[in-house]
Scaffold this active site. Structure first.
Site, mmCIF file in Angstrom:
data_model
loop_
_atom_site.group_PDB
_atom_site.id
_atom_site.type_symbol
_atom_site.label_atom_id
_atom_site.label_comp_id
_atom_site.label_asym_id
_atom_site.label_seq_id
_atom_site.Cartn_x
_atom_site.Cartn_y
_atom_site.Cartn_z
ATOM 1 N N HIS A 1 -2.514 -8.231 -2.680
ATOM 2 C CA HIS A 1 -1.772 -8.435 -1.416
ATOM 3 C C HIS A 1 -2.155 -9.806 -0.845
ATOM 4 O O HIS A 1 -2.819 -9.908 0.181
ATOM 5 C CB HIS A 1 -2.143 -7.311 -0.443
ATOM 6 C CG HIS A 1 -1.210 -7.173 0.724
ATOM 7 N ND1 HIS A 1 -0.080 -7.953 0.889
ATOM 8 C CD2 HIS A 1 -1.255 -6.350 1.803
ATOM 9 C CE1 HIS A 1 0.529 -7.597 2.016
ATOM 10 N NE2 HIS A 1 -0.162 -6.629 2.580
ATOM 11 N N CYS B 1 -6.084 -4.383 7.476
ATOM 12 C CA CYS B 1 -4.727 -4.932 7.324
ATOM 13 C C CYS B 1 -3.677 -4.086 8.040
ATOM 14 O O CYS B 1 -2.590 -4.569 8.319
ATOM 15 C CB CYS B 1 -4.386 -5.098 5.858
ATOM 16 S SG CYS B 1 -4.276 -3.543 4.939
ATOM 17 N N ARG C 1 -0.095 -12.622 10.391
ATOM 18 C CA ARG C 1 0.819 -12.515 9.250
ATOM 19 C C ARG C 1 2.007 -13.453 9.480
ATOM 20 O O ARG C 1 2.475 -14.125 8.567
ATOM 21 C CB ARG C 1 1.322 -11.067 9.088
ATOM 22 C CG ARG C 1 0.262 -10.041 8.699
ATOM 23 C CD ARG C 1 -0.308 -10.314 7.335
ATOM 24 N NE ARG C 1 0.705 -10.338 6.296
ATOM 25 C CZ ARG C 1 1.236 -9.260 5.684
ATOM 26 N NH1 ARG C 1 0.808 -8.064 6.003
ATOM 27 N NH2 ARG C 1 2.146 -9.382 4.733
ATOM 28 N N ASP D 1 -9.792 -0.639 4.429
ATOM 29 C CA ASP D 1 -8.355 -0.364 4.283
ATOM 30 C C ASP D 1 -8.201 1.143 4.097
ATOM 31 O O ASP D 1 -9.196 1.861 3.894
ATOM 32 C CB ASP D 1 -7.816 -1.146 3.062
ATOM 33 C CG ASP D 1 -6.299 -1.059 2.909
ATOM 34 O OD1 ASP D 1 -5.616 -0.632 3.881
ATOM 35 O OD2 ASP D 1 -5.789 -1.400 1.822
ATOM 36 N N ARG E 1 8.137 -6.849 -2.219
ATOM 37 C CA ARG E 1 7.063 -5.843 -2.226
ATOM 38 C C ARG E 1 7.421 -4.867 -3.334
ATOM 39 O O ARG E 1 8.462 -4.199 -3.254
ATOM 40 C CB ARG E 1 6.956 -5.129 -0.872
ATOM 41 C CG ARG E 1 6.079 -3.902 -0.946
ATOM 42 C CD ARG E 1 5.646 -3.394 0.405
ATOM 43 N NE ARG E 1 4.693 -4.301 1.013
ATOM 44 C CZ ARG E 1 3.978 -4.002 2.097
ATOM 45 N NH1 ARG E 1 4.135 -2.829 2.696
ATOM 46 N NH2 ARG E 1 3.113 -4.868 2.594
ATOM 47 N N GLN F 1 -1.528 -11.017 2.935
ATOM 48 C CA GLN F 1 -2.424 -10.406 3.909
ATOM 49 C C GLN F 1 -3.721 -11.209 4.041
ATOM 50 O O GLN F 1 -4.200 -11.479 5.145
ATOM 51 C CB GLN F 1 -2.761 -8.964 3.470
ATOM 52 C CG GLN F 1 -3.711 -8.249 4.414
ATOM 53 C CD GLN F 1 -3.089 -7.992 5.769
ATOM 54 O OE1 GLN F 1 -2.004 -7.442 5.842
ATOM 55 N NE2 GLN F 1 -3.754 -8.399 6.841
HETATM 56 N N1 CP Z 1 -0.564 -4.906 6.214
HETATM 57 C C1 CP Z 1 0.678 -4.707 5.744
HETATM 58 O O1 CP Z 1 1.080 -5.281 4.728
HETATM 59 O O2 CP Z 1 1.446 -3.881 6.493
HETATM 60 P P1 CP Z 1 2.900 -3.326 6.110
HETATM 61 O O3 CP Z 1 2.705 -2.326 4.978
HETATM 62 O O4 CP Z 1 3.362 -2.671 7.376
HETATM 63 O O5 CP Z 1 3.756 -4.460 5.693
HETATM 64 N N1 NVA Z 2 -3.709 -0.812 0.265
HETATM 65 C C1 NVA Z 2 -2.576 -0.489 1.068
HETATM 66 C C2 NVA Z 2 -2.182 -1.665 1.913
HETATM 67 C C3 NVA Z 2 -1.041 -1.416 2.846
HETATM 68 C C4 NVA Z 2 -0.633 -2.655 3.600
HETATM 69 C C5 NVA Z 2 -1.418 -0.029 0.198
HETATM 70 O O1 NVA Z 2 -1.207 -0.630 -0.872
HETATM 71 O O2 NVA Z 2 -0.728 0.928 0.570
#
Ligand code: CP
Ligand code: NVA
Length: 311
Positions: free
Chosen positions: A138, A268, A296, A229, A111, A141
């Site tokens: 992402h 998500c 997930r 989101d 990440r 997801q």
């Molecule tokens: N939806 C998602 O990716 O959640 P986290 O940020 O908790 O991993």
């Molecule tokens: N769009 C959000 C998704 C979190 C899972 C972010 O990037 O923070």
């Protein structure tokens, strides 16, 4: 598109063909049906000797825990690291990090703040690299979201998904998925927060059924699924302004009522009640957010199995 003998990176949905993605989802459904501990005959060959390295430059609950547990339930092991624990945090190059980690582990899930970090890691790694969220996309997801849609409403091909709110990283992966899985995607975003033109141009080139506009009611009308989101993603700096311009994009009961009567609501997570979605929608009968979060785990088993050679 993945070459026959190429390292199987899972970087983005648009980089893979529809057949490969479909097999990953179908495999995930099969593994889910078979129970949490994946039966020996469904496991990737040699998985018991494989280690998945997890690297986080940003916080995570679902991605971190679901990848860790998915790998263990597949029969492998994991090693989770914050990037500040690595020399990467002190300026060691991504290329060197990729080559070193490739000598120890069997796959890397990262990440990252910047999408380019993931691309550079993949360019230099000789083991699969998985994108666990960047500023741009992402994909993991959306694999879980496709799985969740299909469990509730059947095949997603030809159906309609409405995205309401920020045209962010999650929205872009939905666009990639619309092209590869053949569903209609209607995006309603304020002008300032539309996905960037390059994604819209890509969608056009791919002949994806994607429409973009600023009106949430128009986007949601008759849709099978409504998705939103957070209004402030990790790394966004202009929280106050975003909350102001996104106010008309809140998913409320009255907006959900414009969708098909059997429509589902997805998010998500993490969700901010009273901002992008009302408490009543989030906790209401159309919401499938916890199935989505659970998936997930299962969808990523499909992704991992593919990375480790399962077709
Ligand atoms: N939806 C998602 O990716 O959640 P986290 O940020 O908790 O991993
Ligand atoms: N769009 C959000 C998704 C979190 C899972 C972010 O990037 O923070």
């Amino acid at each position: 598109m993945a070459k026959a003998n190429a390292v199987r990176h899972f970087l983005d949905i648009d980089r893979l063909d529809s057949k490969t993605l479909r097999r990953m989802i179908d495999n995930a459904h099969d593994m889910k049906k078979a129970g949490l501990k994946v039966p020996a005959k469904m496991r990737p060959k040699g998985i018991e000797d494989k280690v998945l390295i997890l690297i986080f430059e940003k916080p995570s609950t679902r991605t971190r825990v679901s990848f860790d547990i998915a790998m263990r339930q597949l029969g492998g092991t994991t090693l989770a690291l914050n990037h500040t624990d690595l020399q990467l945090g002190r300026g060691e190059s991504i290329a060197d990090t990729a080559r070193v980690l490739s000598r120890y582990g069997d796959a890397i899930m990262i990440r990252a703040n910047s999408h380019d970090t993931v691309l550079e890691l993949a360019e230099h790694a000789t083991i699969p690299v998985i994108n666990g969220l960047t500023d741009r996309t992402h994909p993991c997801q959306i694999m879980a979201d496709i799985m969740t849609f299909e469990e509730h409403l059947g095949p997603i091909k030809g159906r309609t998904v409405a995205w309401v709110g920020d045209g962010n990283n999650v929205a872009v992966s939905w666009m990639h998925a619309a092209a590869r899985f053949g569903f209609n995607l209607r995006l309603a975003c304020p002008d300032e927060l539309m996905p960037s033109k390059s994604y819209l141009d890509w969608a056009k080139k791919e002949k994806a059924e994607i429409s973009v506009g600023i009106d949430p009611v128009k986007a949601v009308k008759g849709a099978d699924c409504v998705v939103t989101d957070t209004w402030v993603s990790m790394g966004d700096k202009d929280a106050t302004r975003r909350k102001q311009i996104l106010k008309p994009y809140a998913v409320t009961d009255s907006l959900m009522a414009k969708a098909s009567k059997d429509a589902i609501f997805m998010h998500c997570l993490p969700a901010y009640r009273g901002h992008e979605v009302s408490e009543s929608v989030l906790e209401g009968p159309q919401s499938v957010i916890f199935d989505e979060a659970e998936n997930r785990l299962h969808a990523q088993k499909g992704v991992l199995a593919w990375c480790f050679g399962v077709d």
